[in-house]
Design a protein around this motif. Structure first.
Motif, short mmCIF file in Angstrom:
data_model
loop_
_atom_site.label_atom_id
_atom_site.label_comp_id
_atom_site.label_asym_id
_atom_site.label_seq_id
_atom_site.Cartn_x
_atom_site.Cartn_y
_atom_site.Cartn_z
N THR A 79 0.83 -1.21 -0.14
CA THR A 79 -0.16 -0.09 -0.05
C THR A 79 0.72 1.14 0.08
O THR A 79 1.84 1.41 0.66
CB THR A 79 -0.87 0.23 1.23
OG1 THR A 79 0.10 0.19 2.45
CG2 THR A 79 -1.96 -1.10 1.31
N ALA A 80 0.54 1.96 -0.77
CA ALA A 80 1.16 3.44 -0.87
C ALA A 80 0.84 4.33 0.22
O ALA A 80 -0.39 4.54 0.50
CB ALA A 80 1.07 4.10 -2.13
N THR A 81 1.81 4.82 1.24
CA THR A 81 1.55 5.77 2.33
C THR A 81 2.28 6.93 2.02
O THR A 81 3.30 6.96 1.30
CB THR A 81 1.67 5.05 3.74
OG1 THR A 81 3.34 4.66 3.56
CG2 THR A 81 1.09 3.79 3.62
N LYS A 82 1.95 8.04 2.41
CA LYS A 82 2.43 9.25 2.46
C LYS A 82 3.69 9.51 3.41
O LYS A 82 3.58 8.85 4.37
CB LYS A 82 1.65 10.41 2.65
CG LYS A 82 0.55 10.76 1.91
CD LYS A 82 -0.02 11.84 1.92
CE LYS A 82 -1.00 12.41 0.62
NZ LYS A 82 -1.91 13.26 0.95
N PRO A 83 4.79 10.04 2.96
CA PRO A 83 5.86 9.99 4.09
C PRO A 83 5.39 11.05 5.06
O PRO A 83 4.91 11.91 4.88
CB PRO A 83 7.04 10.49 3.07
CG PRO A 83 6.45 11.20 1.98
CD PRO A 83 5.29 10.54 1.69
N ALA A 84 6.23 10.83 6.27
CA ALA A 84 5.94 11.63 7.27
C ALA A 84 6.27 12.97 7.15
O ALA A 84 7.34 13.25 6.57
CB ALA A 84 6.52 11.03 8.73
N ARG A 85 5.85 14.04 7.48
CA ARG A 85 6.21 15.61 7.33
C ARG A 85 7.16 15.85 8.29
O ARG A 85 7.03 15.41 9.51
CB ARG A 85 4.86 16.37 7.21
CG ARG A 85 4.07 16.15 6.26
CD ARG A 85 2.79 17.11 6.26
NE ARG A 85 3.17 18.54 7.06
CZ ARG A 85 2.67 19.36 7.09
NH1 ARG A 85 1.12 19.36 6.88
NH2 ARG A 85 2.92 20.61 7.76
N THR A 86 8.26 16.58 8.10
CA THR A 86 9.23 16.97 8.96
C THR A 86 9.01 18.38 8.71
O THR A 86 8.78 19.21 8.03
CB THR A 86 10.52 16.74 8.23
OG1 THR A 86 10.54 17.28 7.14
CG2 THR A 86 10.75 15.23 8.15
N PRO A 87 9.00 19.12 10.29
CA PRO A 87 8.82 20.49 10.58
C PRO A 87 10.07 21.31 9.86
O PRO A 87 11.33 20.85 9.78
CB PRO A 87 8.69 20.33 11.89
CG PRO A 87 9.57 19.47 12.69
CD PRO A 87 9.30 18.35 11.47
N LYS A 88 9.82 22.60 9.21
CA LYS A 88 10.88 23.27 8.96
C LYS A 88 11.85 23.55 9.92
O LYS A 88 11.32 24.10 11.03
CB LYS A 88 10.00 24.63 8.12
CG LYS A 88 9.49 23.91 6.73
CD LYS A 88 8.82 25.38 6.02
CE LYS A 88 8.19 25.14 4.90
NZ LYS A 88 7.43 26.34 4.41
#
Length: 88
Positions: A73-82
């Motif tokens: 399953t395709a999952t979105k990568p985790a977002r990293t804060p700026k």
């Protein structure tokens, strides 16, 4: 005498002014309508972009009954804060 507003024989000024004023009023209404439609289109796109970028991971659909192969399953990568800029 016929449709002479001021009694000086310049009734056609009134007609000309009314026509030009009407054109300006119609143009203003058209401009406001166009700006409203453009705003609604841009706001809808922005809202969709916001929803797409802040979407949580949805549960995977159950596999089809005829398919026995498993697909990842395709999952979105985790977002990293700026990171904030360095202090000078």
């Amino acid at each position: 005498m016929f449709d002479d507003r001021f009694g000086f024989g310049f009734g056609w000024f009134w007609h000309l002014g009314s026509f030009i004023g009407g054109l300006i009023l119609v143009a203003a209404v058209v401009v406001v309508a166009v700006l409203l439609v453009r705003y609604l289109i841009v706001a809808t796109r922005a809202a969709q972009f916001y929803l797409d970028s802040h979407d949580t991971v949805r549960p995977a659909a159950p596999p089809a009954a005829t398919s026995t192969a498993t697909t990842p399953t395709a999952t979105k990568p985790a977002r990293t804060p700026k990171t904030p800029p360095p202090a000078v």
